[in-house]
Design a protein around this motif. Structure first.
Motif, PDB file in Angstrom:
ATOM      1  N   ARG A  48       0.832  -1.204   0.000  1.00  0.00           N
ATOM      2  CA  ARG A  48       0.000   0.000   0.000  1.00  0.00           C
ATOM      3  C   ARG A  48       0.874   1.265   0.000  1.00  0.00           C
ATOM      4  NH1 ARG A  48      -5.502   1.289   0.569  1.00  0.00           N
ATOM      5  NH2 ARG A  48      -5.708  -0.859  -0.221  1.00  0.00           N
ATOM      6  N   ALA A  49       2.002   1.218   0.687  1.00  0.00           N
ATOM      7  CA  ALA A  49       2.926   2.352   0.663  1.00  0.00           C
ATOM      8  C   ALA A  49       3.451   2.580  -0.751  1.00  0.00           C
ATOM      9  CB  ALA A  49       4.080   2.114   1.630  1.00  0.00           C
ATOM     10  N   GLN A  50       3.749   1.493  -1.459  1.00  0.00           N
ATOM     11  CA  GLN A  50       4.227   1.614  -2.836  1.00  0.00           C
ATOM     12  C   GLN A  50       3.140   2.183  -3.739  1.00  0.00           C
ATOM     13  OE1 GLN A  50       6.952  -1.218  -4.881  1.00  0.00           O
ATOM     14  NE2 GLN A  50       5.105  -1.884  -5.945  1.00  0.00           N
ATOM     15  N   GLU A  51       1.911   1.727  -3.566  1.00  0.00           N
ATOM     16  CA  GLU A  51       0.823   2.234  -4.383  1.00  0.00           C
ATOM     17  C   GLU A  51       0.591   3.724  -4.123  1.00  0.00           C
ATOM     18  OE1 GLU A  51      -2.398  -0.292  -3.350  1.00  0.00           O
ATOM     19  OE2 GLU A  51      -1.618  -2.033  -4.447  1.00  0.00           O
ATOM     20  N   GLN A  52       0.852   4.170  -2.897  1.00  0.00           N
ATOM     21  CA  GLN A  52       0.648   5.575  -2.565  1.00  0.00           C
ATOM     22  C   GLN A  52       1.735   6.466  -3.161  1.00  0.00           C
ATOM     23  OE1 GLN A  52      -0.510   6.787   1.531  1.00  0.00           O
ATOM     24  NE2 GLN A  52       1.331   8.048   1.511  1.00  0.00           N
ATOM     25  N   VAL A  56       8.887   2.070  -2.893  1.00  0.00           N
ATOM     26  CA  VAL A  56       9.081   1.870  -1.456  1.00  0.00           C
ATOM     27  C   VAL A  56      10.314   2.642  -1.024  1.00  0.00           C
ATOM     28  CG1 VAL A  56       9.531   0.186   0.359  1.00  0.00           C
ATOM     29  CG2 VAL A  56       7.967  -0.390  -1.495  1.00  0.00           C
ATOM     30  N   THR A  57      10.097   3.663  -0.229  1.00  0.00           N
ATOM     31  CA  THR A  57      11.192   4.503   0.244  1.00  0.00           C
ATOM     32  C   THR A  57      11.730   3.980   1.574  1.00  0.00           C
ATOM     33  OG1 THR A  57       9.734   5.973   1.492  1.00  0.00           O
ATOM     34  CG2 THR A  57      10.068   6.473  -0.843  1.00  0.00           C
ATOM     35  N   LYS A  58      12.914   4.472   1.929  1.00  0.00           N
ATOM     36  CA  LYS A  58      13.493   4.116   3.227  1.00  0.00           C
ATOM     37  C   LYS A  58      12.575   4.586   4.358  1.00  0.00           C
ATOM     38  CE  LYS A  58      17.562   4.963   6.136  1.00  0.00           C
ATOM     39  NZ  LYS A  58      18.859   5.676   6.229  1.00  0.00           N
ATOM     40  N   ALA A  59      12.018   5.777   4.203  1.00  0.00           N
ATOM     41  CA  ALA A  59      11.119   6.304   5.227  1.00  0.00           C
ATOM     42  C   ALA A  59       9.865   5.449   5.370  1.00  0.00           C
ATOM     43  CB  ALA A  59      10.742   7.746   4.887  1.00  0.00           C
ATOM     44  N   ALA A  60       9.358   4.920   4.243  1.00  0.00           N
ATOM     45  CA  ALA A  60       8.178   4.061   4.302  1.00  0.00           C
ATOM     46  C   ALA A  60       8.493   2.764   5.032  1.00  0.00           C
ATOM     47  CB  ALA A  60       7.666   3.767   2.896  1.00  0.00           C
TER      48      ALA A  60
END
Length: 267
Positions: A48-52, A56-60
């Motif tokens: 879901r973080a990637q879809e947003q 995919v970030t380090k912070a995510a």
């Protein structure tokens, strides 16, 4: 498996937080798992973080780890292991995943890869100059009968030619990706034969067909089938039959006789 690393620091945002709707979804997803097993939600939360954010970030990764009470390294291990997680920015309008496994390769996927190299960028996982498009070669995506194929985000596009894929890429780059019909790009229904059905094209006319149709009529009662039921009248199912489990003394005597015969055979 190639080494997968996070994007360089210059590309990493300072922080991450789920949007209001995604935060509600994330909390509901975590609650689906039994007490003590909430860390099992790590993959759906990363997705879901990637879809947003698009990747995919380090912070995510750190944010998801904090939500689930996991060490950062454990979530990093998940994100770097599964190749569906993009660890650096990809095309904002389309990331074209070209299947290069044998069936697609035999049906022309190498030509599709060449198109992506010339149309998007020479290197995979590298956005074009505008940042709108990127591509990569992937393993089997499960539509071998409709090879060759690509996947763009969550939709697959099958039965492709170079011309068909180029048109799809153009429409995504123009912001019209939603208008592209997923699935086969030729006249076929899902994985049905090209050109329409070739079997079962007429209504059944045999007696077997009539019987099958009649059985579906209301009010028709059929006796229960015996398929799969044990034959309780067979000799071997007779409860009086002695077995090694029920006649241990007889089984021991039989074993002793067999042993004596074996000794005599050796002599």
């Amino acid at each position: 498996m190639s080494v997968r690393r996070l994007a360089e620091e210059s590309l990493q945002p300072q922080g991450f937080s789920f949007s209001a709707d995604n935060a509600v979804w994330a909390e509901a997803t975590i609650r689906k798992y039994p007490e003590g097993r909430q860390q099992s939600a790590v993959i759906p939360l990363l997705m879901r973080a990637q879809e947003q954010d698009g990747w995919v970030t380090k912070a995510a990764i750190e944010h998801v780890a904090d939500m689930l009470g996991m060490p950062y390294i454990r979530v990093l291990e998940v994100a770097t292991f599964y190749t569906q997680f993009q660890l650096k920015p990809i095309g904002t309008r389309a990331h074209v995943q070209v299947c290069g496994t044998t069936p697609c390769m035999l049906r022309g996927s190498e030509a599709l890869i060449d198109l992506c190299r010339h149309r998007i960028h020479h290197d995979p996982l590298t956005p074009n100059a505008a940042g709108t498009l990127s591509w990569e070669e992937v393993e089997c995506q499960g539509a071998c009968v409709n090879a060759p194929m690509v996947m763009i985000f969550k939709d697959s596009y099958e039965d492709l030619t170079v011309e068909a894929l180029e048109e799809i890429i153009d429409r995504f780059e123009a912001g019209e990706g939603a208008s592209v019909k997923p699935g086969p790009q030729i006249e076929r229904i899902y994985s049905a034969p090209e050109g329409g059905l070739t079997t079962l094209t007429e209504a059944p006319t045999s007696s077997a067909g009539s019987s099958a149709q009649g059985s579906a009529q209301p009010g028709v009662s059929l006796p229960p089938a015996n398929a799969g039921r044990a034959n309780a009248d067979a000799e071997e199912t007779d409860p009086k039959l002695k077995t090694p489990a029920t006649d241990k003394q007889g089984a021991k005597a039989s074993a002793d006789v067999s042993g004596e015969n074996a000794d005599k055979a050796k002599e």
